[in-house]
Design an enzyme around this catalytic site. Structure first.
Site, PDB file in Angstrom:
ATOM      1  N   ASP A 200       0.856  -1.186   0.000  1.00 17.85           N
ATOM      2  CA  ASP A 200       0.000   0.000   0.000  1.00 17.85           C
ATOM      3  C   ASP A 200       0.892   1.236   0.000  1.00 17.85           C
ATOM      4  O   ASP A 200       1.836   1.323   0.799  1.00 17.85           O
ATOM      5  CB  ASP A 200      -0.894  -0.013   1.246  1.00 17.85           C
TER       6      ASP A 200
ATOM      7  N   ASP B  34      -1.866   9.252 -10.485  1.00 18.58           N
ATOM      8  CA  ASP B  34      -1.944   8.113 -11.414  1.00 18.58           C
ATOM      9  C   ASP B  34      -0.556   7.695 -11.872  1.00 18.58           C
ATOM     10  O   ASP B  34      -0.265   6.498 -12.010  1.00 18.58           O
ATOM     11  CB  ASP B  34      -2.797   8.478 -12.623  1.00 18.58           C
TER      12      ASP B  34
ATOM     13  N   GLU C 271      -4.674   2.543  -4.099  1.00 19.60           N
ATOM     14  CA  GLU C 271      -3.228   2.421  -3.980  1.00 19.60           C
ATOM     15  C   GLU C 271      -2.833   1.073  -3.376  1.00 19.60           C
ATOM     16  O   GLU C 271      -1.726   0.913  -2.850  1.00 19.60           O
ATOM     17  CB  GLU C 271      -2.674   3.565  -3.122  1.00 19.60           C
TER      18      GLU C 271
ATOM     19  N   ASN D 235      -2.253  13.014  -4.131  1.00 18.46           N
ATOM     20  CA  ASN D 235      -3.335  13.517  -4.987  1.00 18.46           C
ATOM     21  C   ASN D 235      -3.699  14.950  -4.635  1.00 18.46           C
ATOM     22  O   ASN D 235      -3.897  15.805  -5.525  1.00 18.46           O
ATOM     23  CB  ASN D 235      -4.572  12.625  -4.840  1.00 18.46           C
TER      24      ASN D 235
END
Length: 398
Positions: A259, A276, A302, A267
């Site tokens: 993770d 992304d 993620e 973000n």
């Protein structure tokens, strides 16, 4: 059955398959080979039309030479189509050599008496060479599924039919000239063989393309478009197969859950496009570091998972540490991120009692432990010790 009737059937068959391959090419833009095959079968129609024109000509030599070259062109286009579908080069040097030899052989072919075995052998040999080359093209692709082997066998059989035609002409007799070819028994037999091989090759090629198109669609449905690795559905499917294989062989198996740490901050700070890019970068690291038989997937957001066949807990830890160190080595400035991004990992090894869900839960528990311990680290899910049977004295005291 006259040769003219069979030629008419061949025209109809070639047109049907030209349309069929054209439809495949239209429906699947990545089917590059289908476009070539559509053009090839359409080109083959021209040879049939030219055959019908010969009886009406006082000097059939130019048309006969054109038929020879157009049919060779048809086989060449189809060969390129097969090569494009299988993703290999069509042996351009060999193709050029066949064409050069064929053009140089034209004066020899048409200087020999019509209907002789030598003329027939020289005439048919370039076609034989093309079919043999098609066998090598398919074999070179490395694909050995039943349909691929059947296609190789059919091409080899068709190659032999070309060499057999001079013998057939010798046995049943041939026409005295090109103008009389259409009325000969040899023409009826030759064109009938052509019709059978035309249908057989085209049908198998269509089956091969349908099989590969279906596999491609399945692969797309199991692939995460952003990261290029398996999505959750694809991961579960492939992981179950790998787990079943490990159980049958007794080999160890390790699952690594991963993770990206504080991904929401990436973000929020740099935008979703950069986020992304970070996901794609991390997925690439997982895939590069994993062995060829590993199952690598993005489970959502993620979150990632890697199933490592033939590895124990120590191997899984080394894999996770390698990815962790590479990912957190420096800020991914090339992705537009100016601070170090890290990831946490949980590693669990398959036990006899584990299902895929059990293994996933233990790897996730180890991952959450790594998160709670400060992130950017690898945590192991230690296998539970087997429960020892109670001694008689313990049972009595209980």
């Amino acid at each position: 059955m006259t040769a003219a009737f069979v030629l008419g059937i061949n025209t109809f068959i070639a047109a049907i398959f030209a349309i069929a391959f054209g439809v495949v090419a239209t429906m699947n833009r990545s089917a590059r080979g289908a476009r070539w095959l559509a053009v090839g079968y359409a080109t083959g129609i021209l040879t049939v039309l030219l055959e019908f024109a010969i009886p009406w000509q006082a000097n059939p030599l130019p048309t006969a030479a054109t038929i020879f070259l157009v049919y060779l062109l048809t086989l060449t286009i189809c060969l390129v189509g097969v090569a494009r579908h299988y993703g290999v080069e069509p042996y351009a040097n060999v193709l050029a050599a066949i064409w050069l030899a064929s053009i140089l052989a034209l004066p020899v072919i048409f200087s020999l008496p019509y209907g002789t075995a030598l003329r027939g052998l020289i005439y048919q040999f370039p076609y034989f060479a093309m079919q043999v080359l098609a066998c090598f093209v398919i074999w070179r692709s490395g694909r050995r599924e039943p349909l691929d082997l059947l296609l190789i066998a059919l091409n080899a059989l068709v190659a032999l039919t070309y060499l057999s035609k001079p013998a057939i002409g010798w046995l049943v007799g041939t026409a005295r000239s090109s103008q009389e070819y259409m009325t000969s028994t040899y023409a009826a037999i030759s064109q009938s063989i052509g019709a059978i091989t035309l249908v057989a090759l085209a049908l198998v090629l269509l089956l091969v393309m349908m099989r590969d198109t279906t596999a491609e669609i399945m692969a797309r449905s199991e692939t995460d478009a952003l990261s290029g690795i398996l999505n959750r559905r694809g991961f579960d499917t492939h992981a179950r197969h790998t787990l079943a294989s490990a159980r049958s062989t007794g080999d160890p198996l390790t699952l690594v859950a991963a993770d990206i740490d504080h991904f929401k901050n990436v973000n929020d700070t740099y935008g979703h496009a950069t986020g992304d890019a970070v996901i794609a970068h991390f997925a690439a690291l997982l895939k590069e570091t994993a062995s060829g038989g590993a199952v690598v997937g993005r489970l959502g957001g993620e979150e990632f998972a890697v199933l490592l066949a033939g590895t124990n807990l120590a191997d899984g830890r080394r894999f996770a540490e390698s990815v962790r160190e590479r990912f957190s080595a420096a800020p991914p400035v090339e992705l537009g991120v100016e601070h170090v991004v890290t990831a946490s990992f949980g590693v669990a090894q398959l036990t006899l009692a584990d299902s895929l869900n059990d293994l996933s839960r233990r790897a996730d528990t180890a991952l959450y432990r790594a998160k709670r311990a400060g992130r950017n680290q690898v945590s192991l899910a230690l296998n539970p010790l087997p429960r020892l049977p109670a001694s008689p004295s313990q049972s009595l005291s209980a």
